[in-house]
Motif scaffolding. Structure first.
Motif, PDB file in Angstrom:
ATOM      1  N   GLU A  29       0.806  -1.179   0.164  1.00 40.28           N
ATOM      2  CA  GLU A  29       0.024  -0.206  -0.093  1.00 40.28           C
ATOM      3  C   GLU A  29       0.832   1.334   0.020  1.00 40.28           C
ATOM      4  O   GLU A  29       1.513   1.453   0.916  1.00 40.28           O
ATOM      5  N   GLU A  31       0.243   4.586   0.729  1.00 36.75           N
ATOM      6  CA  GLU A  31       0.373   5.196   1.900  1.00 36.75           C
ATOM      7  C   GLU A  31       1.080   4.735   3.182  1.00 36.75           C
ATOM      8  O   GLU A  31       1.874   5.325   3.870  1.00 36.75           O
ATOM      9  N   ARG A  32       1.082   3.311   3.280  1.00 31.40           N
ATOM     10  CA  ARG A  32       1.584   2.515   4.388  1.00 31.40           C
ATOM     11  C   ARG A  32       3.320   2.703   4.234  1.00 31.40           C
ATOM     12  O   ARG A  32       4.056   2.684   5.124  1.00 31.40           O
ATOM     13  N   SER A 141       2.593   9.962  13.594  1.00 34.70           N
ATOM     14  CA  SER A 141       2.517  10.165  11.888  1.00 34.70           C
ATOM     15  C   SER A 141       1.483   9.077  11.171  1.00 34.70           C
ATOM     16  O   SER A 141       1.172   9.280  10.078  1.00 34.70           O
ATOM     17  N   TRP A 142       0.940   8.264  12.127  1.00 34.58           N
ATOM     18  CA  TRP A 142       0.158   7.156  11.336  1.00 34.58           C
ATOM     19  C   TRP A 142      -1.067   6.851  12.470  1.00 34.58           C
ATOM     20  O   TRP A 142      -1.868   6.109  11.737  1.00 34.58           O
ATOM     21  N   GLN A 144      -4.431   8.531  13.720  1.00 32.20           N
ATOM     22  CA  GLN A 144      -5.413   9.421  13.639  1.00 32.20           C
ATOM     23  C   GLN A 144      -6.488   9.544  14.663  1.00 32.20           C
ATOM     24  O   GLN A 144      -7.083   8.179  14.768  1.00 32.20           O
ATOM     25  N   ALA A 163     -11.080   3.716   3.346  1.00 32.69           N
ATOM     26  CA  ALA A 163      -9.933   4.516   4.275  1.00 32.69           C
ATOM     27  C   ALA A 163      -8.659   3.984   4.327  1.00 32.69           C
ATOM     28  O   ALA A 163      -7.761   3.721   5.135  1.00 32.69           O
ATOM     29  N   ARG A 164      -8.109   3.881   2.963  1.00 33.49           N
ATOM     30  CA  ARG A 164      -6.901   3.282   2.547  1.00 33.49           C
ATOM     31  C   ARG A 164      -5.634   4.139   3.224  1.00 33.49           C
ATOM     32  O   ARG A 164      -4.662   3.899   3.465  1.00 33.49           O
ATOM     33  N   HIS A 165      -5.964   5.498   3.437  1.00 28.77           N
ATOM     34  CA  HIS A 165      -5.038   6.342   3.927  1.00 28.77           C
ATOM     35  C   HIS A 165      -5.003   6.162   5.491  1.00 28.77           C
ATOM     36  O   HIS A 165      -4.025   6.748   6.095  1.00 28.77           O
ATOM     37  N   LEU A 166      -5.966   5.399   6.188  1.00 32.58           N
ATOM     38  CA  LEU A 166      -5.866   5.493   7.710  1.00 32.58           C
ATOM     39  C   LEU A 166      -5.357   4.147   8.027  1.00 32.58           C
ATOM     40  O   LEU A 166      -5.589   2.935   7.711  1.00 32.58           O
ATOM     41  N   ILE A 167      -4.266   4.384   8.694  1.00 31.06           N
ATOM     42  CA  ILE A 167      -3.462   3.148   9.260  1.00 31.06           C
ATOM     43  C   ILE A 167      -3.915   2.731  10.505  1.00 31.06           C
ATOM     44  O   ILE A 167      -4.335   1.475  10.826  1.00 31.06           O
TER      45      ILE A 167
END
Length: 174
Positions: A29, A31-32, A141-142, A144, A163-167
């Motif tokens: 991914e 973002e990750r 940083s990861w 939220q 929510a791929r941006h959300l870890i």
């Protein structure tokens, strides 16, 4: 480390905090991968390069001492064993797939060890919290934060892959 989700990111940082000379994360991914690039020594994207070949390149042909699979897919578990040097240890913590086929001759002939890890003790949790509070682990940083009232919506976004941006989501009481 296979996987740059919450478990993989924490494990990678704990490895560095405990003195690992080099930590490498395998993730697909974008973002990750971007987060992992800031926290570890190198990243490998299996969609862009051969994991086994890159592992050999990064270790001067030796293979890793330890691999940790935080994904739990059969493919990542297999790779976690294959990238080890003889007598290396593969630690499986991810729980996605139940069955995994590995090359038994490779494990026996190279005396590799495969071990699972499921839970933590109160002392483990306390030590991890101490690393966060002490600034040894970067979670800001990861992770939220969301109001507790948004919990259902956040959960469904994650479950639907929206929510791929959300870890990692942290819910706070309002």
């Amino acid at each position: 480390m296979f996987g740059a989700g919450p478990i993989g990111l924490v494990c990678a940082q704990v490895a560095k905090a405990m003195g690992a000379s080099s930590v490498v994360t395998v993730e697909i991914e974008p973002e990750r991968l971007a987060v992992a690039e800031r926290l570890v020594n190198a990243v490998i994207n299996p969609n862009a390069e051969n994991v086994f070949a890159k592992a050999k390149e990064l270790t001067d042909g030796e293979g890793f001492d330890l691999s940790l699979d935080a994904v739990g897919r059969a493919q990542t578990r297999r790779l976690a064993v294959e990238v080890l040097h003889p007598a290396g240890i593969a630690l499986w913590v991810g729980l996605h797939d139940d069955e995994t086929e590995v090359l038994g001759m490779n494990i026996v002939n190279e005396e590799k060890r495969v071990q699972g890890s499921y839970a933590y003790t109160e002392a483990d949790f306390s030590a991890a919290l101490g690393l966060v509070v002490g600034g040894k682990l970067d979670v800001s940083s990861w992770v939220q934060e969301f109001p507790l009232d948004d919990g259902v919506d956040v959960f469904w976004q994650l479950a639907r892959g929206q929510a791929r941006h959300l870890i990692k989501a942290l819910l706070r009481p309002s």
